[in-house]
Design a protein around this motif. Structure first.
Motif, PDB file in Angstrom:
ATOM      1  N   ALA A 107      43.702  23.998  24.573  1.00  0.00           N
ATOM      2  CA  ALA A 107      42.467  23.339  24.500  1.00  0.00           C
ATOM      3  C   ALA A 107      41.388  24.063  24.861  1.00  0.00           C
ATOM      4  O   ALA A 107      41.714  25.009  25.850  1.00  0.00           O
ATOM      5  N   PRO A 108      40.215  24.118  24.364  1.00  0.00           N
ATOM      6  CA  PRO A 108      39.151  24.933  24.950  1.00  0.00           C
ATOM      7  C   PRO A 108      38.671  24.559  26.152  1.00  0.00           C
ATOM      8  O   PRO A 108      39.038  23.610  26.920  1.00  0.00           O
ATOM      9  N   ASP A 109      38.025  25.518  26.797  1.00  0.00           N
ATOM     10  CA  ASP A 109      37.617  25.658  28.113  1.00  0.00           C
ATOM     11  C   ASP A 109      36.076  25.535  28.016  1.00  0.00           C
ATOM     12  O   ASP A 109      35.493  25.999  27.160  1.00  0.00           O
ATOM     13  N   ALA A 110      35.330  24.519  28.856  1.00  0.00           N
ATOM     14  CA  ALA A 110      34.185  24.271  28.736  1.00  0.00           C
ATOM     15  C   ALA A 110      33.134  24.874  29.754  1.00  0.00           C
ATOM     16  O   ALA A 110      33.453  24.983  31.062  1.00  0.00           O
ATOM     17  N   VAL A 111      32.100  25.582  29.483  1.00  0.00           N
ATOM     18  CA  VAL A 111      31.250  26.680  30.488  1.00  0.00           C
ATOM     19  C   VAL A 111      29.736  26.329  30.093  1.00  0.00           C
ATOM     20  O   VAL A 111      29.522  26.108  28.893  1.00  0.00           O
ATOM     21  N   VAL A 112      28.971  26.224  31.176  1.00  0.00           N
ATOM     22  CA  VAL A 112      27.504  25.911  30.991  1.00  0.00           C
ATOM     23  C   VAL A 112      26.850  27.547  31.470  1.00  0.00           C
ATOM     24  O   VAL A 112      27.306  27.744  32.652  1.00  0.00           O
ATOM     25  N   VAL A 113      26.115  28.114  30.790  1.00  0.00           N
ATOM     26  CA  VAL A 113      25.670  29.570  31.050  1.00  0.00           C
ATOM     27  C   VAL A 113      24.282  29.669  30.314  1.00  0.00           C
ATOM     28  O   VAL A 113      24.230  29.475  29.175  1.00  0.00           O
ATOM     29  N   ALA A 114      23.566  30.155  31.199  1.00  0.00           N
ATOM     30  CA  ALA A 114      22.014  30.516  30.429  1.00  0.00           C
ATOM     31  C   ALA A 114      21.517  29.342  29.642  1.00  0.00           C
ATOM     32  O   ALA A 114      20.844  29.764  28.980  1.00  0.00           O
ATOM     33  N   GLY A 115      21.596  28.070  30.259  1.00  0.00           N
ATOM     34  CA  GLY A 115      21.155  27.025  29.560  1.00  0.00           C
ATOM     35  C   GLY A 115      21.694  26.567  28.489  1.00  0.00           C
ATOM     36  O   GLY A 115      21.350  25.720  27.621  1.00  0.00           O
ATOM     37  N   ARG A 116      22.926  27.231  27.959  1.00  0.00           N
ATOM     38  CA  ARG A 116      23.662  26.601  26.843  1.00  0.00           C
ATOM     39  C   ARG A 116      25.154  26.297  27.253  1.00  0.00           C
ATOM     40  O   ARG A 116      25.600  26.692  28.369  1.00  0.00           O
ATOM     41  N   ASP A 170      44.443  38.934  22.180  1.00  0.00           N
ATOM     42  CA  ASP A 170      43.010  38.782  22.059  1.00  0.00           C
ATOM     43  C   ASP A 170      42.495  38.796  23.562  1.00  0.00           C
ATOM     44  O   ASP A 170      43.236  38.016  24.319  1.00  0.00           O
ATOM     45  N   SER A 171      41.177  39.116  23.589  1.00  0.00           N
ATOM     46  CA  SER A 171      40.626  38.517  25.097  1.00  0.00           C
ATOM     47  C   SER A 171      39.193  37.992  24.892  1.00  0.00           C
ATOM     48  O   SER A 171      38.682  38.265  23.668  1.00  0.00           O
ATOM     49  N   ALA A 172      38.715  37.346  25.758  1.00  0.00           N
ATOM     50  CA  ALA A 172      37.180  36.941  25.536  1.00  0.00           C
ATOM     51  C   ALA A 172      36.814  36.731  26.839  1.00  0.00           C
ATOM     52  O   ALA A 172      37.257  36.931  27.951  1.00  0.00           O
ATOM     53  N   ALA A 173      35.317  36.788  27.252  1.00  0.00           N
ATOM     54  CA  ALA A 173      34.676  36.764  28.227  1.00  0.00           C
ATOM     55  C   ALA A 173      33.352  35.958  28.173  1.00  0.00           C
ATOM     56  O   ALA A 173      32.793  35.873  27.025  1.00  0.00           O
ATOM     57  N   VAL A 174      33.119  35.370  29.104  1.00  0.00           N
ATOM     58  CA  VAL A 174      31.681  34.588  29.338  1.00  0.00           C
ATOM     59  C   VAL A 174      30.937  34.966  30.514  1.00  0.00           C
ATOM     60  O   VAL A 174      31.773  34.572  31.679  1.00  0.00           O
ATOM     61  N   ILE A 175      30.052  36.079  30.537  1.00  0.00           N
ATOM     62  CA  ILE A 175      29.585  36.610  31.706  1.00  0.00           C
ATOM     63  C   ILE A 175      28.095  36.484  31.928  1.00  0.00           C
ATOM     64  O   ILE A 175      27.078  36.678  31.300  1.00  0.00           O
ATOM     65  N   PRO A 176      27.886  35.422  32.805  1.00  0.00           N
ATOM     66  CA  PRO A 176      26.343  35.242  33.678  1.00  0.00           C
ATOM     67  C   PRO A 176      25.726  36.717  33.846  1.00  0.00           C
ATOM     68  O   PRO A 176      26.477  37.302  34.396  1.00  0.00           O
ATOM     69  N   TRP A 177      24.598  36.770  33.632  1.00  0.00           N
ATOM     70  CA  TRP A 177      23.542  37.725  34.133  1.00  0.00           C
ATOM     71  C   TRP A 177      22.488  37.491  34.532  1.00  0.00           C
ATOM     72  O   TRP A 177      21.469  37.267  33.662  1.00  0.00           O
ATOM     73  N   GLY A 178      22.240  37.505  35.981  1.00  0.00           N
ATOM     74  CA  GLY A 178      21.138  36.898  36.581  1.00  0.00           C
ATOM     75  C   GLY A 178      20.926  35.338  36.154  1.00  0.00           C
ATOM     76  O   GLY A 178      21.831  34.753  36.188  1.00  0.00           O
ATOM     77  N   ASN A 179      19.819  34.955  36.312  1.00  0.00           N
ATOM     78  CA  ASN A 179      19.683  33.262  36.197  1.00  0.00           C
ATOM     79  C   ASN A 179      19.365  32.818  34.908  1.00  0.00           C
ATOM     80  O   ASN A 179      19.767  31.731  34.488  1.00  0.00           O
ATOM     81  N   GLU A 180      18.981  33.706  33.722  1.00  0.00           N
ATOM     82  CA  GLU A 180      18.597  33.250  32.318  1.00  0.00           C
ATOM     83  C   GLU A 180      19.437  33.970  31.278  1.00  0.00           C
ATOM     84  O   GLU A 180      19.296  33.530  30.208  1.00  0.00           O
ATOM     85  N   SER A 181      20.301  34.853  31.693  1.00  0.00           N
ATOM     86  CA  SER A 181      20.983  35.469  30.632  1.00  0.00           C
ATOM     87  C   SER A 181      22.527  35.520  30.525  1.00  0.00           C
ATOM     88  O   SER A 181      23.029  35.152  31.717  1.00  0.00           O
ATOM     89  N   ALA A 182      23.076  35.554  29.490  1.00  0.00           N
ATOM     90  CA  ALA A 182      24.606  35.680  29.531  1.00  0.00           C
ATOM     91  C   ALA A 182      25.104  36.493  28.517  1.00  0.00           C
ATOM     92  O   ALA A 182      24.298  36.970  27.421  1.00  0.00           O
TER      93      ALA A 182
END
Length: 285
Positions: free
Chosen positions: A34-43, A61-73
Motif C-alpha cells: 500500500a502507498p506511504d503518505a508524506v506531507v512535504v513543502a505544503g503538499r 526501482d527506487s524512489a525518494a521524497v526529500i525536503p529541502w529547507g522549509n518550503e521546497s522538496a
C-alpha cells in the motif's frame, strides 16, 4: 525497504548540512502492499514501490521524497537496469546521491537546481564505477510552493495535469519509440505494443549522459503531479492514468493506480496492455 533520514550518508567534516534532510524518505528494494503518505513543502505525497509479480529477486526501482529547507522538496523515481543486483544498486545509488547533494547544499545560499544537477552527475559517476552494464533511469521534480521544475533521464515519466484532466506537463521518454511519439510518427496506443518500446537511449551510468531539464511551471492547488517508472506506463493508457490519479486523496489515487496496474500484470485481458515489471508511483497534490 523504506529508509528515513541520512544514516547511510556520512558527510565530510565541515560540510554544510540541511537539517530538513533528516525527514527524507528513501524507498529502495521495496515491496509495498500500500502507498506511504508524506506531507512535504505544503503538499501531500503518496509513494508506492513494489517488485514485479512472481519475481524472486529484489525490486530494481527506487524512489525518494526529500525536503529541502522549509518550503521546497525534491521527488525522485529511478528504474534500475542491468539485471540481477546491478539494477537495484544503480537506482539506490542514484537516489542516495541526490539526497546527499541536497544535504550538502545550504538552502540559504545554494540553488536547488544546482544541487539536483550535482547529485545526478555524481550518481552517474557512481553507477559507471559499478561497471558490468549497470544503469538507471531518473525522474526528478523540484517543488517550491506552487512551482515545479522537472528533470529526467531515460523512460521513467513525469506528468502534471489539472483537476479536470487537462495535461500541463508530459515528459518524452528518451527512446526511439518515445521520440517517434513526440514527432507524431507513432500513435501512443501503438507505442505501448511496439517491439522496440524498451530500448532506452539515455541513462544514468554512461559517459554520454544527457539531463533533460524542463522549464518552471505553476500548478494550481488541485493540480496533480505524478512520477512513475515504466511499470505504470506499460500497463495503463495515459487517459486511464489521468482519470485514476486526478480524483480523491493522493493516497487513494496512488493505490488505484497501483492496484489497476498490478491487476493488468497478473491477469492479462485481450485488448488491454499487460507487462509484468517493477512498479513505482509518486503522486503529489
Amino acid at each position: 525497504m523504506v529508509q528515513q533520514g541520512d544514516q547511510d550518508s556520512p558527510l565530510a567534516a565541515g560540510a554544510a548540512v540541511d537539517k530538513s534532510i533528516a525527514r527524507a524518505k528513501l524507498y529502495t528494494a521495496s515491496d509495498m502492499d500500500a502507498p506511504d503518505a508524506v506531507v512535504v513543502a505544503g503538499r501531500r505525497v503518496a509513494v508506492v514501490s513494489q517488485r514485479s509479480p512472481g519475481k524472486e529477486t529484489a525490486n530494481e526501482d527506487s524512489a525518494a521524497v526529500i525536503p529541502w529547507g522549509n518550503e521546497s522538496a525534491v521527488l525522485v523515481v529511478a528504474d534500475g537496469l542491468g539485471g540481477q543486483a546491478l539494477g537495484e544498486q544503480a537506482s539506490a545509488l542514484a537516489v542516495r546521491r541526490i539526497r546527499l547533494s541536497l544535504q550538502q547544499a545550504d538552502p540559504s545560499f545554494a540553488m536547488l537546481r544546482s544541487a539536483i544537477l550535482n547529485g545526478i552527475e555524481a550518481a552517474n559517476r557512481d553507477v559507471l564505477d559499478l561497471g558490468r552494464g549497470a544503469a538507471t533511469t531518473l525522474a526528478v521534480v523540484e517543488v517550491t510552493g506552487s512551482t515545479i521544475r522537472p528533470y529526467h533521464v531515460g523512460d521513467s515519466g513525469i506528468l502534471a495535469f489539472g483537476q479536470r484532466g487537462k495535461m500541463k506537463l508530459q515528459t518524452t521518454a528518451h527512446s526511439p519509440v518515445g521520440y517517434g511519439v513526440e514527432a507524431g510518427l507513432i500513435d501512443e496506443t501503438d507505442a505501448m505494443h511496439h517491439e522496440d518500446r524498451h530500448v532506452v537511449s539515455n541513462v544514468v551510468g554512461t559517459p554520454d549522459l544527457r539531463i533533460e531539464i524542463g522549464p518552471e511551471r505553476k500548478l494550481a492547488a488541485r493540480d496533480t503531479l505524478l512520477l512513475a517508472s515504466d511499470g505504470l506506463f506499460d500497463n495503463l493508457h495515459l487517459p486511464e492514468i489521468v482519470e485514476l490519479a486526478r480524483k480523491g486523496p493522493v493516497h487513494k489515487a496512488c493505490e488505484a493506480l497501483r492496484s489497476t496496474a498490478r491487476s493488468r500484470m497478473e491477469t492479462p485481458v485481450d485488448g488491454q496492455p499487460s507487462k509484468a515489471d517493477d512498479l513505482t508511483i509518486v503522486v503529489c497534490r
